[in-house]
Design a protein around this motif. Structure first.
Motif, PDB file in Angstrom:
ATOM      1  N   GLU A 281      12.727   7.283  -4.323  1.00  0.00           N
ATOM      2  CA  GLU A 281      12.501   7.675  -2.930  1.00  0.00           C
ATOM      3  C   GLU A 281      11.998   6.494  -2.100  1.00  0.00           C
ATOM      4  OE1 GLU A 281      13.012  10.462  -1.105  1.00  0.00           O
ATOM      5  OE2 GLU A 281      14.113  11.289  -2.815  1.00  0.00           O
ATOM      6  N   LYS A 282      11.090   5.699  -2.666  1.00  0.00           N
ATOM      7  CA  LYS A 282      10.554   4.545  -1.939  1.00  0.00           C
ATOM      8  C   LYS A 282      11.639   3.494  -1.721  1.00  0.00           C
ATOM      9  CE  LYS A 282       6.405   3.078  -2.952  1.00  0.00           C
ATOM     10  NZ  LYS A 282       5.665   3.413  -1.724  1.00  0.00           N
ATOM     11  N   VAL A 283      12.416   3.221  -2.768  1.00  0.00           N
ATOM     12  CA  VAL A 283      13.489   2.229  -2.646  1.00  0.00           C
ATOM     13  C   VAL A 283      14.540   2.706  -1.645  1.00  0.00           C
ATOM     14  CG1 VAL A 283      15.415   1.156  -3.870  1.00  0.00           C
ATOM     15  CG2 VAL A 283      13.153   1.242  -4.936  1.00  0.00           C
ATOM     16  N   MET A 287      15.547   0.851   1.878  1.00  0.00           N
ATOM     17  CA  MET A 287      16.921   0.377   2.030  1.00  0.00           C
ATOM     18  C   MET A 287      17.555   0.960   3.289  1.00  0.00           C
ATOM     19  SD  MET A 287      20.091   0.632  -0.677  1.00  0.00           S
ATOM     20  CE  MET A 287      20.276   2.421  -0.505  1.00  0.00           C
ATOM     21  N   ARG A 288      17.384   2.259   3.477  1.00  0.00           N
ATOM     22  CA  ARG A 288      17.983   2.894   4.667  1.00  0.00           C
ATOM     23  C   ARG A 288      17.305   2.421   5.944  1.00  0.00           C
ATOM     24  NH1 ARG A 288      17.672   7.176   0.973  1.00  0.00           N
ATOM     25  NH2 ARG A 288      15.779   7.978   1.972  1.00  0.00           N
ATOM     26  N   HIS A 289      15.976   2.239   5.886  1.00  0.00           N
ATOM     27  CA  HIS A 289      15.252   1.788   7.078  1.00  0.00           C
ATOM     28  C   HIS A 289      15.737   0.399   7.520  1.00  0.00           C
ATOM     29  CE1 HIS A 289      11.864   0.216   9.478  1.00  0.00           C
ATOM     30  NE2 HIS A 289      11.736   1.470   9.858  1.00  0.00           N
ATOM     31  N   SER A 290      16.180  -0.413   6.551  1.00  0.00           N
ATOM     32  CA  SER A 290      16.715  -1.739   6.876  1.00  0.00           C
ATOM     33  C   SER A 290      18.223  -1.694   7.118  1.00  0.00           C
ATOM     34  CB  SER A 290      16.406  -2.718   5.733  1.00  0.00           C
ATOM     35  OG  SER A 290      15.011  -2.890   5.592  1.00  0.00           O
ATOM     36  N   PRO A 318      29.884   2.890  -1.888  1.00  0.00           N
ATOM     37  CA  PRO A 318      28.464   2.673  -1.608  1.00  0.00           C
ATOM     38  C   PRO A 318      27.698   3.997  -1.506  1.00  0.00           C
ATOM     39  CG  PRO A 318      29.758   2.335   0.380  1.00  0.00           C
ATOM     40  CD  PRO A 318      30.737   2.511  -0.740  1.00  0.00           C
ATOM     41  N   ILE A 319      26.430   3.962  -1.849  1.00  0.00           N
ATOM     42  CA  ILE A 319      25.556   5.134  -1.753  1.00  0.00           C
ATOM     43  C   ILE A 319      24.346   4.784  -0.904  1.00  0.00           C
ATOM     44  CG2 ILE A 319      26.290   6.163  -3.939  1.00  0.00           C
ATOM     45  CD1 ILE A 319      23.811   4.967  -5.249  1.00  0.00           C
ATOM     46  N   PHE A 320      23.768   5.800  -0.275  1.00  0.00           N
ATOM     47  CA  PHE A 320      22.578   5.616   0.547  1.00  0.00           C
ATOM     48  C   PHE A 320      21.560   6.729   0.310  1.00  0.00           C
ATOM     49  CE2 PHE A 320      25.770   8.007   2.850  1.00  0.00           C
ATOM     50  CZ  PHE A 320      25.064   9.125   3.278  1.00  0.00           C
ATOM     51  N   ASP A 321      22.011   7.840  -0.256  1.00  0.00           N
ATOM     52  CA  ASP A 321      21.170   9.015  -0.466  1.00  0.00           C
ATOM     53  C   ASP A 321      20.326   8.804  -1.735  1.00  0.00           C
ATOM     54  OD1 ASP A 321      20.107  11.559  -0.959  1.00  0.00           O
ATOM     55  OD2 ASP A 321      21.890  12.571  -0.168  1.00  0.00           O
ATOM     56  N   SER A 322      19.012   9.024  -1.623  1.00  0.00           N
ATOM     57  CA  SER A 322      18.123   8.861  -2.780  1.00  0.00           C
ATOM     58  C   SER A 322      18.518   9.764  -3.937  1.00  0.00           C
ATOM     59  CB  SER A 322      16.673   9.137  -2.368  1.00  0.00           C
ATOM     60  OG  SER A 322      16.228   8.201  -1.425  1.00  0.00           O
ATOM     61  N   ASP A 402       1.450   3.491  -2.533  1.00  0.00           N
ATOM     62  CA  ASP A 402       2.118   2.686  -1.521  1.00  0.00           C
ATOM     63  C   ASP A 402       1.555   1.274  -1.571  1.00  0.00           C
ATOM     64  OD1 ASP A 402       3.700   1.979   0.560  1.00  0.00           O
ATOM     65  OD2 ASP A 402       2.480   2.934   2.105  1.00  0.00           O
ATOM     66  N   ARG A 403       2.411   0.279  -1.759  1.00  0.00           N
ATOM     67  CA  ARG A 403       1.981  -1.107  -1.866  1.00  0.00           C
ATOM     68  C   ARG A 403       2.772  -1.966  -0.882  1.00  0.00           C
ATOM     69  NH1 ARG A 403      -2.360   0.485  -4.500  1.00  0.00           N
ATOM     70  NH2 ARG A 403      -2.201   0.637  -6.758  1.00  0.00           N
ATOM     71  N   ILE A 404       2.151  -3.039  -0.460  1.00  0.00           N
ATOM     72  CA  ILE A 404       2.839  -4.042   0.344  1.00  0.00           C
ATOM     73  C   ILE A 404       2.634  -5.382  -0.327  1.00  0.00           C
ATOM     74  CG2 ILE A 404       2.960  -5.240   2.549  1.00  0.00           C
ATOM     75  CD1 ILE A 404       1.936  -2.781   3.897  1.00  0.00           C
ATOM     76  N   GLY A 405       3.737  -6.075  -0.667  1.00  0.00           N
ATOM     77  CA  GLY A 405       3.619  -7.418  -1.212  1.00  0.00           C
ATOM     78  C   GLY A 405       3.453  -8.422  -0.090  1.00  0.00           C
ATOM     79  N   PHE A 406       2.723  -9.531  -0.368  1.00  0.00           N
ATOM     80  CA  PHE A 406       2.509 -10.532   0.668  1.00  0.00           C
ATOM     81  C   PHE A 406       3.817 -11.123   1.141  1.00  0.00           C
ATOM     82  CE2 PHE A 406      -1.847 -10.536  -0.932  1.00  0.00           C
ATOM     83  CZ  PHE A 406      -2.548 -10.618   0.250  1.00  0.00           C
ATOM     84  N   GLY A 407       4.770 -11.267   0.221  1.00  0.00           N
ATOM     85  CA  GLY A 407       6.015 -11.875   0.597  1.00  0.00           C
ATOM     86  C   GLY A 407       7.098 -10.907   1.004  1.00  0.00           C
ATOM     87  N   GLN A 408       6.781  -9.665   1.124  1.00  0.00           N
ATOM     88  CA  GLN A 408       7.793  -8.647   1.393  1.00  0.00           C
ATOM     89  C   GLN A 408       7.552  -8.034   2.763  1.00  0.00           C
ATOM     90  OE1 GLN A 408      10.686  -6.967   1.763  1.00  0.00           O
ATOM     91  NE2 GLN A 408      10.758  -7.095  -0.454  1.00  0.00           N
ATOM     92  N   ILE A 409       8.425  -8.374   3.716  1.00  0.00           N
ATOM     93  CA  ILE A 409       8.299  -7.783   5.051  1.00  0.00           C
ATOM     94  C   ILE A 409       9.552  -7.025   5.463  1.00  0.00           C
ATOM     95  CG2 ILE A 409       6.517  -9.286   5.961  1.00  0.00           C
ATOM     96  CD1 ILE A 409      10.063  -9.987   6.879  1.00  0.00           C
ATOM     97  N   ARG A 410      10.610  -7.114   4.672  1.00  0.00           N
ATOM     98  CA  ARG A 410      11.803  -6.322   5.003  1.00  0.00           C
ATOM     99  C   ARG A 410      11.525  -4.852   4.744  1.00  0.00           C
ATOM    100  NH1 ARG A 410      16.198  -9.492   5.921  1.00  0.00           N
ATOM    101  NH2 ARG A 410      16.126 -11.604   5.092  1.00  0.00           N
ATOM    102  N   GLY A 411      11.893  -4.024   5.680  1.00  0.00           N
ATOM    103  CA  GLY A 411      11.651  -2.602   5.526  1.00  0.00           C
ATOM    104  C   GLY A 411      10.242  -2.207   5.904  1.00  0.00           C
TER     105      GLY A 411
END
Length: 413
Positions: A281-283, A287-290, A318-322, A402-411
């Motif tokens: 669900e998180k992935v 992905m869809r938000h981006s 291609p797929i987009f649905d979780s 819920d986590r945010i990586g320092f190097g991850q800003i996409r999405g």
């Protein structure tokens, strides 16, 4: 290439600014809770003794507590260390507030991570005011409009690399410039490990060709650097150290993924199914938000004895649905022949394409599924993550935080 050997340092005025939020997660926690201010604070993935510290406050750093330190090690260095779990919503809010504020100065702003921004002022009215004046104004506005306990280190330079290097010269709350007038003095004051992108392996490579200092690195010609790196990196470093821009290429996203270290070792696919569903669900949401869809799903397992299982599935459509991602991921999970306790579970989607290129399926109402998924994402986006979730995710609140990586800003939302 021979003409580059005598290339001088870039004499153009500095137009690039690098802004780094000091001790990001920990400072935001101190901003939110005044009782934490002026105290050693660490934000850790988990507050258990083996939890990894993701951010240390300025006070904690002065005691030797660094990113990557275990909680138990941090408490050996400081018995009064205050450990907090990550609060991603707070960090997102500050990141987006910073981005809005900085966007008032130039439209060319690139978030490099949750706590770093690169701004290009070339041709902007703000540049005419002087970047030191603008930088001081930004510092003041951050304290007044976002948080009075937040500080940023700002670097100015003719390219991104030197602007970032300048931002690291006098942390925390620094303001420095590296330009044609002072670059040699700065290079003499730095060690090779101080350069962003240079690790111990790179230093060994440089040492083998007689490069031991940053000044040696700067004066080396392309031929010598090629003998050290054996790749295009030789040209990149030659240009970078002379103030010419070589880092302004933003590479495409290759995949979206998420992993989780299981606090309780699980063995069967059925036991791991709820956690896998939450990861999916998180992935899928990111992905869809981006605005991407995927034609591949990849799953990997790290077992308690450090053996690996990994397998991917490439798709024709291609797929987009979780739900589709989960169906494939669970099938991959069942393919593992090992019946060992799982230590880490990881899922990713690859072979991405823009959702605008969505193809209609002859046997499914693809547009209807698209509308349904979009509506669910909008609800979760407005009212909070996982307001509407698959039933299989019931009672997984304590898993996959819920986590945010320092190097991850996409999405990032």
């Amino acid at each position: 290439m021979a003409s580059l050997i005598k290339l001088d340092f870039n004499r153009a005025p500095s137009t690039v600014m690098h802004i780094d939020l000091n001790s990001c997660f920990a400072s935001i926690e101190q901003q939110a809770n005044p009782f934490l201010r002026h105290k050693p604070v660490a934000v850790a993935a988990y507050d258990t003794p083996s939890g990894c510290i993701l951010a240390a406050s300025i006070e904690a750093k002065r005691l030797g507590i660094k990113v990557g330190t275990r909680v138990k090690e941090g408490r050996l260095l400081c018995s009064d260390l205050i450990v907090r779990s990550p609060d991603s919503d707070k960090y997102r809010a500050v990141h987006l507030s910073l981005k809005r504020l900085l966007s008032e100065y130039t439209p060319r702003i690139v978030p490099k991570s949750i706590d770093e921004f690169v701004l290009d002022f070339a041709g902007t009215p703000a540049f005419q005011r002087g970047l030191f004046t603008v930088a001081k104004e930004i510092k003041d506005r951050i304290k007044k409009e976002i948080g009075d306990y937040l500080t940023v280190s700002i670097g100015i330079g003719p390219n991104r690399f030197l602007a970032k290097t300048a931002s690291n010269l006098h942390k925390p709350d620094g303001l420095d410039e590296i330009n044609q007038n002072n670059y040699l003095n700065v290079y003499h004051s730095l060690e090779l490990m101080d350069l962003c992108g240079i690790n111990r392996q790179n230093i060994i490579r440089l040492n083998t060709v007689g490069i031991y200092t940053v000044f040696d690195f700067f004066t080396a010609d392309v031929t010598l650097l090629r003998a050290a790196f054996h790749s295009i990196l030789s040209y990149h470093w030659f240009m970078r150290l002379r103030g010419w821009e070589i880092d302004d290429i933003d590479f495409d996203t290759k995949s979206f993924g998420h992993s989780y270290s299981l606090p309780k070792k699980l063995t069967s696919p059925e036991e791991m199914a709820p956690i896998l569903a939450k990861l999916v669900e998180k992935v899928g949401f990111r992905m869809r938000h981006s605005n991407f869809q995927a034609k591949g799903v990849y799953l990997s397992l790290l077992y308690d004895n450090y053996q690996y299982f990994h397998e991917g599935k490439s798709l024709d459509q291609p797929i987009f649905d979780s739900r589709d991602i989960y169906r494939i991921a669970f099938r991959l999970l069942r393919h593992s022949s090992y019946k060992l306790p799982v230590k880490n579970l990881s899922i990713s989607c690859f072979n991405l394409s823009p959702r605008s290129s969505l193809q209609l399926d002859l046997f499914q109402d693809t547009q209807r599924r698209e509308n349904l998924v979009t509506a669910l994402d909008d609800i979760n986006d407005r009212w909070g993550n996982f307001v509407i979730t698959p039933a299989i995710m019931a009672n997984t609140e304590q898993f996959v935080h819920d986590r945010i990586g320092f190097g991850q800003i996409r999405g990032l939302v």
